[in-house]
Design an enzyme around this catalytic site. Structure first.
Site, mmCIF file in Angstrom:
data_model
loop_
_atom_site.group_PDB
_atom_site.id
_atom_site.type_symbol
_atom_site.label_atom_id
_atom_site.label_comp_id
_atom_site.label_asym_id
_atom_site.label_seq_id
_atom_site.Cartn_x
_atom_site.Cartn_y
_atom_site.Cartn_z
ATOM 1 C CB ILE A 254 -2.672 4.047 4.446
ATOM 2 C CG1 ILE A 254 -2.881 3.665 5.926
ATOM 3 C CG2 ILE A 254 -2.278 5.504 4.273
ATOM 4 C CD1 ILE A 254 -1.631 3.460 6.718
ATOM 5 C CE1 TYR B 20 0.482 1.647 4.335
ATOM 6 C CE2 TYR B 20 0.831 -0.713 4.483
ATOM 7 C CZ TYR B 20 0.962 0.552 5.017
ATOM 8 O OH TYR B 20 1.573 0.732 6.234
ATOM 9 C CB CYS B 21 1.318 4.153 -1.685
ATOM 10 S SG CYS B 21 -0.009 4.368 -2.892
ATOM 11 N NE ARG B 22 -2.395 11.511 1.057
ATOM 12 C CZ ARG B 22 -3.461 11.711 0.301
ATOM 13 N NH1 ARG B 22 -3.575 11.104 -0.848
ATOM 14 N NH2 ARG B 22 -4.424 12.520 0.675
#
Length: 137
Positions: free
Chosen positions: A124, A95-97
């Protein structure tokens, strides 16, 4: 002579088809998918040896992570080289932002030969919105 040429051509075509089928079989064993935060949480909870990768910057990582996440910054010039050192056959959740970087990273995982990578749709941000837990790194 014509029959011998046809036999060689038939044999060459058979070899090419066999190679194509073998490559297709290898690539079909890979599972790279994007799932909801809830589905990703189920993967994390259901797989004892899953590796959670947070590919945000160290500053973003410091704001809170999915429990146990390892940080590899997508923006680092050696990002692909860092991924290449990992076990390609392990199970990963990435995951990233917001899923922009992780979406791009999925191509890198595929190019490097990873076999099981689950991307969190919405990153996230969506994880937070779903009310799922985060911890301090």
């Amino acid at each position: 002579m014509a029959q011998a040429s046809r036999n060689r051509l038939t044999l060459a075509l058979a070899a090419i088809m066999l190679a194509a089928i073998s490559l297709a079989a290898c690539s079909s064993s890979a599972t790279l998918e994007t799932v909801s935060p809830e589905a990703a949480a189920a993967v994390i909870d259901g797989t004892s040896d899953v590796v959670v990768l947070d590919i945000r910057t160290p500053e973003e990582y410091a704001d809170g992570i999915i429990d146990g996440a390892v940080n590899i910054d997508f923006y680092e010039p050696d990002f692909a080289a860092q991924l290449d050192t990992l076990d390609k056959d392990a199970d990963y959740v990435v995951y990233c932002r917001s899923d922009n970087r992780s979406g791009q990273a999925m191509d890198v995982f595929a190019d490097l030969g990873f076999t099981s990578v689950t991307e969190i749709d919405g990153g996230i941000v969506a994880w937070y919105e779903a009310g799922l837990p985060v911890v301090a790194p």
